[in-house]
Design a protein around this motif. Structure first.
Motif, PDB file in Angstrom:
ATOM      1  N   GLY A   1      15.324  53.205  32.134  1.00 52.42           N
ATOM      2  CA  GLY A   1      14.988  54.484  32.735  1.00 52.42           C
ATOM      3  C   GLY A   1      13.785  54.423  33.645  1.00 52.42           C
ATOM      4  O   GLY A   1      13.674  55.178  34.615  1.00 52.42           O
TER       5      GLY A   1
ATOM      6  N   THR B   1      15.271  57.224  35.995  1.00 57.58           N
ATOM      7  CA  THR B   1      15.168  58.550  35.377  1.00 57.58           C
ATOM      8  C   THR B   1      15.003  59.631  36.425  1.00 57.58           C
ATOM      9  O   THR B   1      15.580  60.726  36.309  1.00 57.58           O
ATOM     10  CB  THR B   1      14.009  58.580  34.374  1.00 57.58           C
ATOM     11  OG1 THR B   1      14.243  57.615  33.347  1.00 57.58           O
ATOM     12  CG2 THR B   1      13.853  59.945  33.741  1.00 57.58           C
TER      13      THR B   1
ATOM     14  N   ASN C   1      18.438  60.209  37.866  1.00 51.55           N
ATOM     15  CA  ASN C   1      19.323  60.907  36.942  1.00 51.55           C
ATOM     16  C   ASN C   1      18.973  62.385  36.828  1.00 51.55           C
ATOM     17  O   ASN C   1      19.865  63.229  36.673  1.00 51.55           O
ATOM     18  CB  ASN C   1      19.258  60.243  35.559  1.00 51.55           C
ATOM     19  CG  ASN C   1      19.959  58.898  35.521  1.00 51.55           C
ATOM     20  OD1 ASN C   1      20.840  58.629  36.335  1.00 51.55           O
ATOM     21  ND2 ASN C   1      19.573  58.050  34.589  1.00 51.55           N
TER      22      ASN C   1
ATOM     23  N   TYR D   1      21.994  65.126  35.528  1.00 50.62           N
ATOM     24  CA  TYR D   1      22.399  64.574  34.244  1.00 50.62           C
ATOM     25  C   TYR D   1      21.435  64.932  33.112  1.00 50.62           C
ATOM     26  O   TYR D   1      21.820  64.886  31.938  1.00 50.62           O
ATOM     27  CB  TYR D   1      22.513  63.048  34.327  1.00 50.62           C
ATOM     28  CG  TYR D   1      23.475  62.538  35.375  1.00 50.62           C
ATOM     29  CD1 TYR D   1      24.547  63.321  35.820  1.00 50.62           C
ATOM     30  CD2 TYR D   1      23.334  61.268  35.927  1.00 50.62           C
ATOM     31  CE1 TYR D   1      25.428  62.851  36.779  1.00 50.62           C
ATOM     32  CE2 TYR D   1      24.214  60.780  36.884  1.00 50.62           C
ATOM     33  CZ  TYR D   1      25.254  61.578  37.314  1.00 50.62           C
ATOM     34  OH  TYR D   1      26.126  61.107  38.270  1.00 50.62           O
TER      35      TYR D   1
ATOM     36  N   HIS E   1      21.598  55.317  40.847  1.00 48.89           N
ATOM     37  CA  HIS E   1      22.443  55.305  39.646  1.00 48.89           C
ATOM     38  C   HIS E   1      23.528  54.228  39.755  1.00 48.89           C
ATOM     39  O   HIS E   1      23.777  53.476  38.798  1.00 48.89           O
ATOM     40  CB  HIS E   1      23.072  56.691  39.460  1.00 48.89           C
ATOM     41  CG  HIS E   1      23.836  56.863  38.197  1.00 48.89           C
ATOM     42  ND1 HIS E   1      23.223  57.101  36.977  1.00 48.89           N
ATOM     43  CD2 HIS E   1      25.172  56.821  37.938  1.00 48.89           C
ATOM     44  CE1 HIS E   1      24.148  57.212  36.032  1.00 48.89           C
ATOM     45  NE2 HIS E   1      25.336  57.044  36.591  1.00 48.89           N
TER      46      HIS E   1
ATOM     47  N   ASN F   1      23.782  50.578  37.571  1.00 46.00           N
ATOM     48  CA  ASN F   1      24.998  50.343  36.788  1.00 46.00           C
ATOM     49  C   ASN F   1      25.639  49.011  37.151  1.00 46.00           C
ATOM     50  O   ASN F   1      26.094  48.262  36.276  1.00 46.00           O
ATOM     51  CB  ASN F   1      25.996  51.486  37.005  1.00 46.00           C
ATOM     52  CG  ASN F   1      25.589  52.753  36.278  1.00 46.00           C
ATOM     53  OD1 ASN F   1      24.888  52.704  35.280  1.00 46.00           O
ATOM     54  ND2 ASN F   1      26.027  53.894  36.780  1.00 46.00           N
TER      55      ASN F   1
ATOM     56  N   GLY G   1      19.069  55.913  27.283  1.00 42.29           N
ATOM     57  CA  GLY G   1      19.882  55.909  28.490  1.00 42.29           C
ATOM     58  C   GLY G   1      21.266  55.335  28.330  1.00 42.29           C
ATOM     59  O   GLY G   1      22.092  55.436  29.246  1.00 42.29           O
TER      60      GLY G   1
ATOM     61  N   LEU H   1      24.076  57.779  28.754  1.00 40.33           N
ATOM     62  CA  LEU H   1      24.072  58.322  30.105  1.00 40.33           C
ATOM     63  C   LEU H   1      24.784  57.392  31.091  1.00 40.33           C
ATOM     64  O   LEU H   1      25.449  57.844  32.031  1.00 40.33           O
ATOM     65  CB  LEU H   1      22.620  58.537  30.548  1.00 40.33           C
ATOM     66  CG  LEU H   1      22.336  59.531  31.667  1.00 40.33           C
ATOM     67  CD1 LEU H   1      22.773  60.934  31.283  1.00 40.33           C
ATOM     68  CD2 LEU H   1      20.845  59.533  31.980  1.00 40.33           C
ATOM     69  N   HIS H   2      24.674  56.111  30.875  1.00 40.14           N
ATOM     70  CA  HIS H   2      25.241  55.126  31.811  1.00 40.14           C
ATOM     71  C   HIS H   2      26.464  54.419  31.251  1.00 40.14           C
ATOM     72  O   HIS H   2      27.124  53.660  31.975  1.00 40.14           O
ATOM     73  CB  HIS H   2      24.179  54.076  32.165  1.00 40.14           C
ATOM     74  CG  HIS H   2      23.033  54.600  32.967  1.00 40.14           C
ATOM     75  ND1 HIS H   2      22.948  54.461  34.334  1.00 40.14           N
ATOM     76  CD2 HIS H   2      21.931  55.297  32.595  1.00 40.14           C
ATOM     77  CE1 HIS H   2      21.833  55.026  34.767  1.00 40.14           C
ATOM     78  NE2 HIS H   2      21.201  55.538  33.725  1.00 40.14           N
TER      79      HIS H   2
END
Length: 706
Positions: free
Chosen positions: A342, A380, A383, A388, A429, A433, A462, A465-466
């Motif tokens: 993050g 972060t 996001n 998110y 983001h 990833n 996180g 989230l991912h």
């Protein structure tokens, strides 16, 4: 209140310190996230405990067990913040640390960066002595040379000394006598003996491991003494256990003796947690993915167990390149750490391409949206701008995020590329990833697996989230998010058994083995390991003993670690050991050389212990009443912006089904379900997301909840 009904887990990460308080009488647990205090990690621990105990109205005296994992010692190695350390080696071998293997990890790179020794040459001294490979004395130890070397090191301000004499694994007598002489002359010096820390062949690895232990040992002693005192001052009188890199626990005195065994303690706890929660959903083959504030960790779990290996590299010059770091002979759960979290900072490289990490904002100053002085854009921040995260409830409501600061930081990055802020946030983001997916592909392939054969279990602040996007990039169809995912590594600390791994070098051909000597060697290591387990858990602990050996065909330079049948061993055991090795060799290499003779190099034992009192059986969080929908939030998925429903995980009963896009929030993490995916809440409390199924209506609650 029932005495000693609670267990406390403490996991110090690069950005947050996670605390979990578990009530063994009803299976309920409460959690709290506190920003890590890098200058003095114990401060964050104490602050977090006070907050958690006050919120739960818990008496500190009710805590019967404290389990702790920390990145403190790993960071000290990587950042070179350990003690001023010296080395005393056999005459002629002071440069073993620098010579290493005399081979390049990338053959054609003329400017190859090499991991620098933890001890500079001026602090490496020599002693007159020499042992043969079988442990016989070729040159007796010269006491005067030992004292002269120690005097020279003390004069240069050395605080900790590693003793690494040639072939000390075969005979520790010279190291032990040197330690006695030094302790009498310089009682304040902290000593690490290679015959204690890593009693096995290969001088470079043995020296590197012992020096690393010496480098962090003073830090470990000071920190653990301080933490023990702070816990006592809070009224917690329970014993403090430390998580080891191999997924086991040990008591504080053992941790202070060999702190190098603690380097990967936090990630190991995450893998144990993933195996536990995956098992509650009937999944034994998992990729355990934990994304925190500073790094992401990925471990393989097969048939319900994380893989334990016996070699590790710290402080790699190139994160994914074997051979670019400091080799350490420690047992550790096999995993890969990725410089993506993050707090990972996004920036353009020299070619103008967007890169994310491995540089991190950490907890100080943290991402720009933390409002603590950070100005660089992070994951972060991106996001938050993508919709998110909820600025008001981040990290369980322990801090409020500053959206304007995030917009300013990401906006500056966007301006450099003449893009709008939203598209740049989406780029951050996507890049992070893909960075994680690329590393995961390599790691899984190196273990001989296809990621599509696994489910992805996501933890950390996180990870949920991912996780779905990472799974899509890896071709994985199923994502599992356990309850309390944001503090799952801390929960994993409470799952760990006590464990001791021991190794010793034998180096004999199997067909000419002295079986009495072999059996006595195993028995001695098992006895020593049992003593540590008993000191950790008490005499009532249930013990499991496993034997293994490092075996190779005659003439080979590397061994295959092979689990062996239980002892005791005599001549009749040869056939079983041979069969176990040949089967393991063929699993690794798919063929067997035309060589009959087998060498047994190292013998290993692993002793684990557990008690019924320490068993973890967390209850599925109680379902709150009411509609799980708490509203909607504008969120961006790729190039599409939608009003995604926001759901309260506490109100999602078992049997609930959710169609993406959706945002599911709980106290310490947020699960992002992309468009086209569907999710179901299992009776275990896990939410399982299916990425390849047709869409469902937005939310279909179980009839009882309606």
């Amino acid at each position: 209140m029932t005495p000693h009904r609670h267990a406390l887990a403490i996991d110090i990460g690069g950005t947050f310190t996670d605390l979990v308080l578990y009530d063994g009488t009803n299976g309920r647990f409460a959690a709290h996230k506190e920003l890590t205090t890098p200058a003095d990690p114990a401060v964050g621990v104490v602050t977090g405990i006070r907050h958690l105990f006050a919120a739960e109205a818990v008496d500190p005296a009710s805590v019967g067990r404290v389990v702790h994992a920390t990145t403190l010692f790993t960071n000290a190695l990587i950042e070179r913040r350990g003690a001023v350390t010296g080395l005393i080696a056999t005459a002629g071998f002071r440069d073993t640390l620098e010579i290493g293997h005399e081979r390049k990890y990338e053959l054609y790179d003329l400017h190859l960066p090499l991991a620098q020794p933890l001890v500079r040459r001026a602090l490496r001294q020599e002693a007159m002595e020499r042992l043969a490979p079988d442990g016989t004395v070729e040159i007796p130890l010269d006491p005067a040379s030992v004292l002269e070397a120690s005097d020279a090191l003390v004069a240069q301000g050395v605080e900790s000394v590693a003793l690494c004499f040639l072939h000390a694994y075969a005979n520790p007598a010279h190291e032990q006598e040197a330690a006695r002489l030094i302790a009498a002359r310089h009682p304040n010096l902290i000593l690490s003996l290679s015959s204690d820390v890593s009693p096995q062949i290969r001088e470079f690895e043995r020296s590197s491991t012992t020096v690393a232990n010496a480098y962090v040992k003073p830090l470990a002693e000071r920190y653990l003494n301080r933490l023990s005192g702070d816990l006592a001052a809070l009224g917690i009188t329970a014993p403090l256990f430390m998580m080891l890199s191999n997924g086991g626990l040990t008591h504080v005195d053992e941790a202070k003796r060999v702190p190098v065994q603690l380097l990967e303690s936090g990630p190991a706890a995450g893998a144990l947690s993933a195996a536990f929660f995956g098992g509650r959903s009937g999944r034994g083959d998992l990729l355990a993915f934990d994304l925190g504030g500073t790094t992401a960790k990925l471990a393989l779990v097969t048939e319900g167990q994380p893989l334990v290996v016996h070699r590790f590299e710290a402080g790699r010059e190139r994160r994914f390149t074997t051979g670019s770091g400091l080799p350490l002979n420690i047992s550790t759960i096999e995993l890969i750490e990725i410089g993506a979290g993050g707090g990972s900072i996004a920036a353009h490289d020299a070619l103008g391409l967007l890169k994310v990490g491995p540089r991190s904002a950490g907890s100080t100053p943290g991402p720009a949206c933390y409002g603590r002085g950070g100005t660089e854009p992070t994951v972060t921040d991106g996001n938050l701008l993508l919709g998110y995260l909820d600025a008001a409830t981040f990290a369980g409501g322990t801090m409020r995020l500053d959206t304007a600061a995030a917009e300013h930081a990401v906006g500056n990055l966007a301006a450099q590329a003449a893009l709008d802020t939203a598209r740049t946030a989406a780029g951050i983001h996507a890049v992070v990833n893909e960075t994680m997916a690329a590393a995961a592909r390599v790691h899984v392939a190196e273990q001989g697996h296809d990621p599509r054969d696994f489910a992805l279990l996501v933890t950390g602040g996180g990870g949920p989230l991912h996780g779905c996007e990472l799974a899509r990039r890896l071709g994985i169809a199923e994502v599992i998010c356990p309850p309390g995912a944001g503090v799952a590594s801390a929960l994993g600390l409470l799952l760990a058994p006590a464990r001791v791994d021991r190794v010793s070098t034998v180096s004999r051909r199997l067909d000419s083995m002295d079986w009495d000597t072999l059996e006595s060697g195993y028995a001695a290591m098992e006895r020593e390991a049992r003593e540590v387990i008993t000191a950790t858990l008490g005499p009532a602990a249930a013990l499991t003993v496993r034997r293994a050996a490092d075996l190779r065909f005659l003439g080979q330079g590397y061994e295959v670690i092979t689990e062996l049948p239980p002892g005791p061993y005599g001549p009749e055991a040869e056939a079983g050991i041979r069969a176990a090795f040949e089967a393991g060799y063929e699993r690794v290499f798919s063929r067997r050389p035309a060589v009959a003779a087998i060498e047994l190099i190292n013998i290993r034992v692993s002793v684990t212990g557990s008690t019924a009192e320490g068993a973890l059986d967390p209850e599925v969080p109680m379902t709150a009443g009411g509609d799980p929908r708490t509203g909607t939030r504008r969120a961006r998925f790729g190039d599409t912006v939608v009003d995604a429903p926001v759901l309260d995980r506490r109100r999602l009963a078992a049997g609930s089904e959710i169609a993406g896009p959706a945002i599911i929030e709980e106290a310490m993490s947020t699960l992002l379900i992309p468009p086209g995916a569907r999710a179901a809440v299992e009776a275990s409390g896990n939410i399982v997301v299916h990425l390849s199924q047709p869409a469902l209506p937005p939310v279909r609650q179980r009839e009882a909840v309606q």
